[in-house]
Design a protein around this motif. Structure first.
Motif, PDB file in Angstrom:
ATOM      1  N   LEU A 332     -52.138  22.743 -27.643  1.00 60.22           N
ATOM      2  CA  LEU A 332     -52.407  21.329 -27.087  1.00 60.22           C
ATOM      3  C   LEU A 332     -54.031  21.074 -27.167  1.00 60.22           C
ATOM      4  CD1 LEU A 332     -51.576  18.547 -25.899  1.00 60.22           C
ATOM      5  CD2 LEU A 332     -51.815  19.693 -23.627  1.00 60.22           C
ATOM      6  N   ARG A 333     -54.754  22.118 -26.472  1.00 65.17           N
ATOM      7  CA  ARG A 333     -56.245  21.780 -26.739  1.00 65.17           C
ATOM      8  C   ARG A 333     -56.735  21.490 -28.259  1.00 65.17           C
ATOM      9  NH1 ARG A 333     -59.572  26.507 -23.944  1.00 65.17           N
ATOM     10  NH2 ARG A 333     -59.007  25.215 -21.981  1.00 65.17           N
ATOM     11  N   LEU A 334     -56.184  22.457 -28.989  1.00 66.87           N
ATOM     12  CA  LEU A 334     -56.459  22.367 -30.680  1.00 66.87           C
ATOM     13  C   LEU A 334     -56.233  20.987 -31.298  1.00 66.87           C
ATOM     14  CD1 LEU A 334     -55.695  26.004 -31.629  1.00 66.87           C
ATOM     15  CD2 LEU A 334     -57.920  25.149 -31.379  1.00 66.87           C
ATOM     16  N   LEU A 335     -54.905  20.711 -30.863  1.00 67.13           N
ATOM     17  CA  LEU A 335     -54.351  19.450 -31.199  1.00 67.13           C
ATOM     18  C   LEU A 335     -55.300  18.302 -30.830  1.00 67.13           C
ATOM     19  CD1 LEU A 335     -50.529  20.067 -31.095  1.00 67.13           C
ATOM     20  CD2 LEU A 335     -51.676  19.283 -33.075  1.00 67.13           C
ATOM     21  N   ILE A 336     -55.623  18.063 -29.672  1.00 72.18           N
ATOM     22  CA  ILE A 336     -56.409  17.146 -28.923  1.00 72.18           C
ATOM     23  C   ILE A 336     -57.870  17.270 -29.708  1.00 72.18           C
ATOM     24  CG2 ILE A 336     -57.713  16.109 -27.111  1.00 72.18           C
ATOM     25  CD1 ILE A 336     -55.071  16.979 -25.386  1.00 72.18           C
ATOM     26  N   SER A 337     -58.252  18.086 -29.868  1.00 72.03           N
ATOM     27  CA  SER A 337     -59.759  18.334 -30.488  1.00 72.03           C
ATOM     28  C   SER A 337     -59.398  18.025 -32.249  1.00 72.03           C
ATOM     29  CB  SER A 337     -60.167  19.964 -30.763  1.00 72.03           C
ATOM     30  OG  SER A 337     -60.394  20.572 -29.360  1.00 72.03           O
ATOM     31  N   PHE A 338     -58.272  18.025 -32.751  1.00 73.62           N
ATOM     32  CA  PHE A 338     -58.079  17.643 -34.058  1.00 73.62           C
ATOM     33  C   PHE A 338     -58.161  15.996 -34.095  1.00 73.62           C
ATOM     34  CE2 PHE A 338     -54.363  16.271 -36.707  1.00 73.62           C
ATOM     35  CZ  PHE A 338     -55.234  16.619 -37.899  1.00 73.62           C
ATOM     36  N   ILE A 339     -57.237  15.581 -33.068  1.00 74.66           N
ATOM     37  CA  ILE A 339     -57.235  14.249 -33.021  1.00 74.66           C
ATOM     38  C   ILE A 339     -58.783  13.703 -32.767  1.00 74.66           C
ATOM     39  CG2 ILE A 339     -56.669  12.154 -31.552  1.00 74.66           C
ATOM     40  CD1 ILE A 339     -54.118  13.235 -33.078  1.00 74.66           C
ATOM     41  N   ASN A 340     -59.659  13.996 -32.257  1.00 78.33           N
ATOM     42  CA  ASN A 340     -60.771  13.903 -31.892  1.00 78.33           C
ATOM     43  C   ASN A 340     -61.732  13.864 -32.993  1.00 78.33           C
ATOM     44  OD1 ASN A 340     -60.558  12.722 -29.095  1.00 78.33           O
ATOM     45  ND2 ASN A 340     -61.090  14.606 -28.266  1.00 78.33           N
ATOM     46  N   SER A 341     -61.260  14.581 -33.971  1.00 77.84           N
ATOM     47  CA  SER A 341     -62.175  15.195 -35.456  1.00 77.84           C
ATOM     48  C   SER A 341     -61.434  14.442 -36.414  1.00 77.84           C
ATOM     49  CB  SER A 341     -62.544  16.617 -35.391  1.00 77.84           C
ATOM     50  OG  SER A 341     -62.813  17.291 -34.282  1.00 77.84           O
ATOM     51  N   VAL A 438     -53.191  34.909 -12.809  1.00 72.61           N
ATOM     52  CA  VAL A 438     -54.803  35.376 -13.257  1.00 72.61           C
ATOM     53  C   VAL A 438     -55.188  34.641 -14.709  1.00 72.61           C
ATOM     54  CG1 VAL A 438     -56.158  36.986 -13.958  1.00 72.61           C
ATOM     55  CG2 VAL A 438     -54.720  37.474 -11.914  1.00 72.61           C
ATOM     56  N   LEU A 439     -54.201  34.730 -15.446  1.00 69.21           N
ATOM     57  CA  LEU A 439     -54.495  34.214 -16.873  1.00 69.21           C
ATOM     58  C   LEU A 439     -54.632  32.483 -17.068  1.00 69.21           C
ATOM     59  CD1 LEU A 439     -51.885  36.240 -19.134  1.00 69.21           C
ATOM     60  CD2 LEU A 439     -54.375  36.249 -19.376  1.00 69.21           C
ATOM     61  N   ALA A 440     -53.804  31.969 -16.143  1.00 63.53           N
ATOM     62  CA  ALA A 440     -53.873  30.384 -15.854  1.00 63.53           C
ATOM     63  C   ALA A 440     -55.156  30.106 -15.175  1.00 63.53           C
ATOM     64  CB  ALA A 440     -52.517  29.991 -14.983  1.00 63.53           C
ATOM     65  N   LEU A 441     -55.709  30.807 -14.247  1.00 64.14           N
ATOM     66  CA  LEU A 441     -56.841  30.563 -13.494  1.00 64.14           C
ATOM     67  C   LEU A 441     -57.956  30.638 -14.573  1.00 64.14           C
ATOM     68  CD1 LEU A 441     -56.169  31.994  -9.697  1.00 64.14           C
ATOM     69  CD2 LEU A 441     -56.439  29.728 -10.617  1.00 64.14           C
ATOM     70  N   TYR A 442     -57.951  31.835 -15.418  1.00 66.50           N
ATOM     71  CA  TYR A 442     -59.016  32.073 -16.422  1.00 66.50           C
ATOM     72  C   TYR A 442     -59.039  30.750 -17.234  1.00 66.50           C
ATOM     73  CZ  TYR A 442     -61.166  33.987 -20.472  1.00 66.50           C
ATOM     74  OH  TYR A 442     -61.957  33.960 -21.540  1.00 66.50           O
ATOM     75  N   PHE A 443     -58.040  30.425 -17.948  1.00 67.27           N
ATOM     76  CA  PHE A 443     -58.022  29.294 -18.698  1.00 67.27           C
ATOM     77  C   PHE A 443     -58.390  27.905 -18.086  1.00 67.27           C
ATOM     78  CE2 PHE A 443     -55.032  31.849 -21.190  1.00 67.27           C
ATOM     79  CZ  PHE A 443     -55.845  32.354 -22.349  1.00 67.27           C
ATOM     80  N   LEU A 444     -57.966  27.647 -16.787  1.00 65.08           N
ATOM     81  CA  LEU A 444     -58.441  26.580 -15.886  1.00 65.08           C
ATOM     82  C   LEU A 444     -59.728  26.538 -15.750  1.00 65.08           C
ATOM     83  CD1 LEU A 444     -55.434  26.213 -13.412  1.00 65.08           C
ATOM     84  CD2 LEU A 444     -56.596  24.411 -14.735  1.00 65.08           C
ATOM     85  N   TRP A 445     -60.374  27.583 -15.389  1.00 69.33           N
ATOM     86  CA  TRP A 445     -61.881  27.973 -15.007  1.00 69.33           C
ATOM     87  C   TRP A 445     -62.324  27.298 -16.395  1.00 69.33           C
ATOM     88  CZ3 TRP A 445     -64.175  29.367 -10.337  1.00 69.33           C
ATOM     89  CH2 TRP A 445     -65.570  29.507 -10.407  1.00 69.33           C
ATOM     90  N   GLU A 446     -62.124  27.694 -17.685  1.00 75.41           N
ATOM     91  CA  GLU A 446     -62.749  27.663 -18.786  1.00 75.41           C
ATOM     92  C   GLU A 446     -62.762  26.000 -18.899  1.00 75.41           C
ATOM     93  OE1 GLU A 446     -61.350  29.640 -22.013  1.00 75.41           O
ATOM     94  OE2 GLU A 446     -62.856  30.754 -22.307  1.00 75.41           O
ATOM     95  N   THR A 447     -61.767  25.415 -18.553  1.00 75.01           N
ATOM     96  CA  THR A 447     -61.581  23.988 -18.656  1.00 75.01           C
ATOM     97  C   THR A 447     -62.312  22.931 -17.603  1.00 75.01           C
ATOM     98  OG1 THR A 447     -59.329  24.469 -19.645  1.00 75.01           O
ATOM     99  CG2 THR A 447     -59.816  22.252 -19.186  1.00 75.01           C
ATOM    100  N   LYS A 555     -59.434  18.048 -21.108  1.00 74.27           N
ATOM    101  CA  LYS A 555     -59.614  18.594 -19.851  1.00 74.27           C
ATOM    102  C   LYS A 555     -58.390  18.283 -19.020  1.00 74.27           C
ATOM    103  CE  LYS A 555     -64.780  18.766 -19.551  1.00 74.27           C
ATOM    104  NZ  LYS A 555     -65.072  18.221 -20.734  1.00 74.27           N
ATOM    105  N   ALA A 556     -57.827  17.003 -19.116  1.00 79.57           N
ATOM    106  CA  ALA A 556     -56.692  16.582 -18.117  1.00 79.57           C
ATOM    107  C   ALA A 556     -55.517  17.190 -18.558  1.00 79.57           C
ATOM    108  CB  ALA A 556     -56.841  15.015 -17.998  1.00 79.57           C
ATOM    109  N   PHE A 557     -55.279  17.074 -19.788  1.00 74.18           N
ATOM    110  CA  PHE A 557     -53.941  17.474 -19.856  1.00 74.18           C
ATOM    111  C   PHE A 557     -53.534  18.905 -20.378  1.00 74.18           C
ATOM    112  CE2 PHE A 557     -54.055  12.636 -20.931  1.00 74.18           C
ATOM    113  CZ  PHE A 557     -52.917  12.580 -20.024  1.00 74.18           C
TER     114      PHE A 557
END
Length: 1470
Positions: A332-341, A438-447, A555-557
């Motif tokens: 999803l993050r990559l797709l939103i980046s794709f839309i933004n580019s 732990v994995l979710a919190l890692y990715f959330l912290w990154e976001t 970030k939001a979605f």
């Protein structure tokens, strides 16, 4: 790089080139990458797997598959591929010889491929030799090889089209042949080979297709489709169910657990012995024991060793699945980046979409395999626990047996085994949930950075809240235990009109259960509201801590998607912990039960002499015995209550603990217990008892036991079904069947525990002459007969007189008379009253003989072997009329009605019943609250998408505070009442349905209980009510929530990408079809599983009651086989239902994955017109849609599957009911008029009694006599309206009893039944369940019933706790308690239904004297076997073949020389 030089000496062909592969509109992999990594990847996979796979095949042989065309083809393809690869190698050498110098990779890669193809060829043959029909390892290899080759295939085609001059014809030709052969190999590996030789499936008539299914079929669960199609076309029936795979059958899983558990126990025993052998003195041992506590054997470790290796596979699946869960948000993050580019190549979007589809499909396959392994493991654990408990129950020592009630032991099999099965699916969450968090919190912290901690803090608040949700339902065990006792003693409840008192007791326990459910509902509602605050608090902290924090779509979605992932583990973890706590309680209970000592098998030795006991001590009951019994002799054992007669037999059976001395028996043993144990099977099966049928011997036995006349009037002769615990036989008939069973088995030694106690005088004499006596069938056998029948003693070879656990006198009849000791004095005392009455059963307490101790010693000393037989179940039926026409047979000889599975769709009326039980207003309010909640949720997420699209001005979003305020308001207005209202509605429905069923069951006539196995009723009150309590409300919540979620998702996706409208209707129809297709089978499988569950517990109950008989006859193996068969039969319905769930999930998730991919695809196609916010919202909702649609279909299916519980609970509302009416003062005189009275037990049966007309004035004492089957007890049943009259009427004080309410009638007349039934509870409750009498009245009743001294000596006096069935009181004391009940009620009419047939002479005299003094002015009706007790009555009614034969005073009847005269003569009174 070395690999570059491997591909081209000059480095012109690099391994990787980003400009060629990624930053281009036409992506391409380098030739070097294709020739190395892509070619070697499948080879590497196969070489890594091969050693483990070969080792697995070596240890798991399934037979041998003969050479056939199919495996020849597979071998040939692998061989051809090997040739092709070597052809490439030789071609390279040929090129080298021509000085063309090909790159080294052209030598290396074909060589590696060639060796790998040879390995695959060898694996194909080794699999065939080990009976593998389809190989997953090779299928994955061929698939990998084909996918890698496909990339090269595309490159070569493009190269040939664009640069034909560079094409190498030889290599192109060999590659295309190689590619085609790979495709053929893949197709062949998707198919399944023939069955191995000697396979179990070859012998099986209906084998499970799983073992023969191809790997592809197994991972997609396609192999169950045939059953699903059958279930869709017509309702499934038992014959459609497949046999279980041998790995899942009880005979395979139970011994594994039992062996490992026994090893644990042996290890513990060895440790204990080692400690005992150490040189430490006693004080030191005590000091060591204090802190350490000796370690118990570990049942958990035994379970882990047995099922752990298979279950570990699920852990591997779970790790893969947990990692794949986070692929969605990352894409999803990559797709939103794709839309933004806008400059990104279009193929990037399509690549992300394809990757999303592949990953979600792979995730679905892995998840379903994980659940399949878990559920199969749970199924095996349940089978193993049930089998282990059953095996233990058959060998458990009697001291240990008394520490657990029948209900508690049954609970181990039902509740505790079920808990382990339920836990198996989620126990991996213990480590998986923290990993996901732990994995979710890692990715959330990154976001979002540190702001995520705000959301985490809110989530942590829910953990303690959720931990309270699953409270231990201790009340449930108590309620089921009480229901068990009530159903076992239902006849007594009805005779005493105690249904209302016990209904109130059950309702009281039920209230405490519902209070726990309410608490859970409130806490659950709070947790749903807390979830709304998670995203709100995170976003609020993020935008407020720094105005330069921009909340964009990415970030939001991405954060929302990650929060959605977090929700599951955080919700599940507390529930799993609570389940673990419950499972640990179950584990402890099981460990305690399975740790009980087994009886010492060396207690009784085989020896040369027939029976010998030397200087043997048994605690309290029997001590200091020295007895030798010659082979072939008849030994009579006599003595007072509690003298140890039955205990002596128990000792010879090895049922008691030996303290000292020896005991030995020569040859096999047959045992006739004092309380006859009868199985729920045909009369013939009860007698033959698993032996081969020898018809001449069988007929001889039937004749000798006087069963021929009974058989002649049975609906189907000896093929007539006998109900649970012999419910449709009289006491005498049960005892004779029990005796016939022992004789038919033809053993060397016969231990007969007062078998003549419950039969009439002439029948007793017949049996003694034809069976036991010097001229009987057993004349050459060794017979030890416990008896109170004095007339049999002269024919005994040896008489043992027992007193206080010792043999006080011994010798022949004449020798004992000559000695003139206690025995001679006893004979003189009772000669006048019993001397002849003897044969009959005199004061032979069928249950009293074993009474171990006089009243003051009472309490728990009942001989161990009797504890099984004395529970209420078998005592209550003694009241059933001897008349055999009462057979409640359904059709020819069928009595019990097996639980039937309904078929077809669940009727709308069942859903309406549930809705009415909730209440229509509350249902409407709940739906409206759900709608409001989801509408606000949709608006808040839309608002979030608009917020993320806000323009950034000077590094900040100007309207962020306004946006946050509105977003927060929408969140806070999402009321949590929807969850609460649905939960409270479910609790109200549950209370109403339980109360209705309890009321309906208790109001059903006694015939209903005789034909309905108690297992069916207990199943309704436990499993079905549990489903209505907790399963249906949660399913309804999830169904409604999923439905609104799906609607929300569709609205959002259609708004963002209208093109999806093209596929949504098509996929919607597909979803609907899959759901209906699935439900048809799933619903019926659930019904079949539910129906097949009851017989397991019915059989187990029956086994517990007859364990000592089964042990005596050495029939344990047969009963274990029968139990295993019933468990397997239940699992045969359960296994397809769990596979059907997996079948459904795979297909639904595939369709859902298609929707997600289409939403992403159309978003990519329309990226120029879509804002990142709307696209992020659309994909976020699409990611939820798969789960929501799955849940919608699953919940609608589960709702229809589980609503069957309501259908089954309401089933008994349509049975016949006993009428009720309010009570009023009556009767006053006790006059009884019976006019042309007749009754039958069922409409299609003959009259049990007919044309009986008598008039009894108030205060008369009337005896009722007749031979077995004459209708004596039937008349009593008519008086109490247990059976309704078919003709005529009975008037009491001029009032027709058929016009009265049953409670009014039964509470105004009193019965003292032959078998005294007590319920677990205090003495006070057993005497006065309605609390209607004062303490003074209770003590007076106890005084008159000769129990005051005994009760005064108890520590708790009236509050003394009676165990289940009153087992901690002697039978005599229980009989006196029944007398105390009668004294308390002091009604004008008293009925004694052979009340003294089961007690010794002393107790009989006590009862008779009390009746004469205390009921002097009452009308007394006495059914008697022993005529001496009624010779001083006013009149005697003689019944014969259901009709009144004589009715007059005893003197006149004797003078008439009719039937009564003959009976008195037979009894030796004349």
């Amino acid at each position: 790089m070395a690999l570059d030089r491997l591909c081209s000496p000059d480095g012109s062909d690099p391994l990787w080139d980003w400009n060629l592969t990624w930053h281009t509109d036409v992506p391409e992999l380098t030739q070097c990458f294709q020739n190395t990594v892509l070619a070697w990847l499948p080879c590497l996979y196969l070489w890594l797997c091969a050693p483990f796979y070969i080792l697995y095949l070596h240890t798991h042989s399934s037979g041998y598959i003969c050479m056939n065309h199919f495996n020849k083809a597979k071998t040939a393809v692998s061989f051809l591929l090997w040739i092709i690869c070597w052809a490439d190698v030789f071609y390279s050498f040929w090129e080298r010889s021509r000085e063309l110098f090909p790159a080294p990779v052209h030598f290396l890669t074909p060589t590696v491929l060639g060796i790998t193809m040879l390995l695959s060829c060898l694996l194909v043959q080794y699999e065939r030799m080990k009976g593998v029909q389809s190989s997953g390892v090779l299928l994955i290899f061929w698939l990998l090889a084909l996918l890698c080759a496909t990339v090269s295939f595309r490159s070569r085609v493009l190269l040939a089209l664009n640069q034909p001059a560079l094409v190498s014809v030889w290599r192109y030709t060999t590659f295309f042949i190689y590619y085609i052969l790979l495709l053929v190999a893949l197709v062949l590996s998707c198919l399944s080979d023939q069955l191995p030789l000697f396979s179990q499936a070859v012998k099986d008539t209906n084998p499970c297709p799983e073992s023969g299914a191809s790997f592809l079929s197994r991972i997609t669960f396609w192999w169950i489709s045939r059953m699903m199609v059958t279930g869709f076309k017509r309702p499934l029936v038992e014959s459609d169910l497949w046999s279980l795979h041998p790995e899942n059958r009880s005979h395979r899983v139970v011994p594994g657990l039992v062996q490992r558990w026994n090893r644990q126990r042996q290890k513990k025993a060895q440790q204990t012995e080692a400690k005992g052998a150490s040189g430490a003195d006693e004080a030191e041992i005590l000091i060591v024991k204090g802190p350490q506590q000796s370690k118990e054997p570990s049942l958990l470790w035994a379970l882990c060793l047995t099922f752990g290796p298979y279950f570990l596979i699920s852990g591997l699946y779970k790790i893969i699945h947990d990692v794949l869960m986070f692929v969605g948000p990352l894409i999803l993050r990559l797709l939103i980046s794709f839309i933004n580019s806008p400059d990104s190549p279009s193929w990037h979007g399509f690549f992300y979409t394809g990757l999303l589809f592949v990953c979600t499909c792979f995730q679905s396959l892995i998840l379903q395999q994980y659940f399949h392994v878990c559920f199969v493991s749970g199924m095996r654990v349940r089978s193993a626990i049930i089998g282990a408990v059953y095996r233990k129950a058959l060998v458990i020592s009697n001291a240990a047996r008394r520490s657990s009630t029948v209900g508690e032991i049954v609970n181990l099999m039902s509740v505790d085994a079920q808990r382990f099965m339920d836990l198996s699916a989620y126990i991996n969450m213990i480590w998986s949930a923290p990993l996901q968090v732990v994995l979710a919190l890692y990715f959330l912290w990154e976001t979002l950075g540190p702001s995520v901690l705000a959301g985490v803090a809110v989530m942590l608040l829910m953990v303690p809240v959720n931990a309270f949700i699953v409270a231990q339902m201790k009340s449930k065990d108590g309620r089921i235990k009480l229901m068990n006792e009530m159903l076992n003693g239902i006849k007594v409840l009805k005779l005493y009109a105690w249904e209302l008192a016990f209904q109130d007791k059950v309702s009281e326990i039920r209230q405490s259960e519902l209070r726990v459910l309410k608490k859970a509902a409130y806490l659950g509602a709070m947790s749903t509201f807390t979830w709304i605050c998670v995203a709100l608090s995170t976003f609020a902290v993020y935008v407020l801590v720094d105005e330069r924090n921009i909340l964009d779509a990415q970030k939001a979605f991405v954060s929302l998607a990650l929060f959605n992932i977090l929700r599951f583990p955080l919700n599940m973890l507390p529930m799993v912990i609570s389940s673990l706590v419950q499972a640990s309680v179950s584990l402890k209970r099981l460990r305690t039960f399975l740790s009980h000592e087994d009886p010492n098998v060396t207690c009784v030795l085989q020896t040369a002499s027939s029976v010998c006991v030397t200087k043997r001590w048994f605690p309290v009951c029997v001590f200091s015995l020295n007895v030798q019994i010659p082979e072939g002799s008849l030994v009579a054992v006599v003595g007072l209550v509690g003298s140890g007669k039955s205990s002596l037999l128990s000792a010879l059976l090895g049922e008691m603990d030996k303290i000292e001395g020896t005991a030995s028996v020569k040859g096999s043993v047959a045992y006739v217990s004092q309380q006859a144990w009868i199985q729920n099977s045909t009369l013939k099966e009860n007698i033959v008892f698993g032996q081969e049928l020898n018809d001449p011997w069988y007929q001889q036995v039937v004749e000798a036991c006087a069963l021929r006349p009974d058989m002649e009037i049975l609906p189907a002769g000896d093929d007539t079904e006998i109900g649970e615990k012999g419910v449709n036989l009289s006491g005498g008939q049960k005892q004779r069947v029990s005796l016939a069973r022992a004789i038919y088995c033809d053993r060397s030694v016969y231990l007969l525990d007062d078998p003549l106690s419950a039969v009439d005088a002439h029948v007793g004499k017949h049996i003694f002459d034809k069976v036991i006596g010097p001229q009987g069938l057993l004349k050459d056998k060794t017979r030890v007969l416990v008896t109170h029948g004095l007339s049999y003693l002269p024919q005994a070879d040896l008489i043992l007189v027992m007193g206080e656990g010792q043999v006080t006198e011994r010798g022949s009849y004449q020798q004992l008379l000559t000695t003139d000791g206690a025995f001679a004095e006893f004979l003189r005392t009772y000669a006048s009253v019993d001397n002849n009455d003897s044969g009959k059963t005199q004061c032979h307490p069928p249950n009293m003989t074993e009474r171990l101790s006089p009243p003051n010693m009472t309490k728990r000393l009942s001989p161990p072997n009797m504890t099984k037989r004395l529970s209420p179940p078998n005592m209550t039926e003694r009241l059933s009329p001897p008349n055999m026409t009462e057979r409640l047979s359904l059709g020819a000889g069928k009595l019990t009605e097996a639980d039937k599975a309904s078929t077809g769709q669940v009727k709308l009326s069942v859903f309406l019943t549930y809705a009415k039980a909730i209440g229509v207003p509350l249902t409407v309010v709940s739906v409206l609250l759900f709608f409001t909640h989801h509408l606000l949720s949709l608006f808040s997420n839309y608002w979030l998408s608009w917020w993320t699209d806000d323009p950034v001005v000077n590094g900040t979003q100007p309207d962020r505070l306004m946006r946050l305020g509105v977003y927060g308001s929408l969140g806070l207005f999402q009321v949590f009442g929807y969850s609460l209202s649905m939960s409270i509605g479910g609790i109200m429905a549950s209370r109403y349905l339980h109360q209705c069923m309890l009321h309906d069951v208790l109001r059903s006539p006694i015939s209903f209980f005789e034909r309905t196995p108690s297992g069916n009723l207990v199943n309704r009150f436990s499993k079905e009510i549990d489903t209505i309590d907790s399963v249906i409300p949660s399913i309804l919540k999830m169904f409604t929530g999923s439905m609104f979620n799906v609607l929300s998702c569709c609205v959002v996706i259609l708004t963002a990408t209208p093109l999806v409208a093209i596929i949504i209707p098509f996929l919607g129809v597909l979803y609907f079809f899959v759901q209906r297709f699935y439900v048809a089978s799933s619903r019926q499988l659930k019904r079949l599983e539910s129906v097949s569950r009851s017989p397991i517990f019915t059989h187990f109950n029956e086994t517990l009651l007859g364990a000592s008989v089964i042990r005596a006859f050495r029939e344990q193996k047969r009963f274990i086989g029968e139990s295993d068969l019933r468990v397997d039969h239940n699992q045969e319905a359960y296994f397809p239902s769990i596979v059907a769930n997996r079948w459904l999930a795979i297909r639904l998730e595939f369709v859902g994955n298609c929707i997600v991919s289409c939403a992403a695809l159309f978003a990519v196609m329309a990226r120029s017109s879509l804002s990142p916010g709307i696209m992020g919202l659309s994909i976020t909702y699409a990611l939820q849609l798969t789960a929501s649609l799955n849940w919608l279909v699953r919940m609608s299916s589960d709702l229809e599957t589980n609503i069957v519980a309501v259908e089954r609970v309401r089933e008994y509302s349509h049975t016949d009911k006993e009428p009720r009416s309010p009570p009023d003062p009556w009767p006053s005189a006790g006059c009884i008029q019976i006019r042309n009275f007749g009754l039958r037990y069922r409409q299609d049966l003959d009259m049990a009694i007919h044309n009986v007309s008598i008039s009894i004035t108030g205060g008369e004492k009337v005896g009722i006599v007749g031979r077995t089957g004459a209708g004596k007890s039937s008349l009593t049943m008519g008086l109490f309206r247990i059976i309704e009259a078919s003709e005529g009427q009975i008037l009491i004080d001029g009032v027709d009893i058929s016009q009265l309410g049953l409670h009014q009638l039964r509470s105004r007349i009193t019965i003292i039944p032959q078998d005294p039934v007590l319920f677990s509870g205090s003495l006070r409750m057993n005497l006065d369940p309605f609390n209607s009498y004062s303490d003074e009245e209770l003590w007076r009743a106890l005084e008159f019933s000769h129990l005051k001294v005994f009760v005064t000596g108890l520590p708790d006096k009236l509050e003394h706790e009676c165990s289940e069935g009153g087992e901690n009181l002697s039978v005599g004391q229980r009989q006196l308690l029944c007398l105390a009940r009668a004294l308390l009620r002091k009604t004008k009419i008293l009925v004694l239904d052979e009340a003294t047939a089961a007690v010794d002479m002393e107790t009989d005299h006590l009862i008779q004297s009390t009746i004469r003094s205390q009921f002097e002015e009452c009308t007394v009706l006495t059914i008697a076997h022993r005529l001496n007790t009624i010779m001083d009555y006013t009149r005697v009614l003689v019944l014969d073949k259901g009709e009144m034969a004589e009715f007059d005073s005893p003197d006149k009847l004797v003078a008439q020389r009719g039937l009564f005269y003959n009976m008195a003569k037979d009894s030796g009174l004349l």
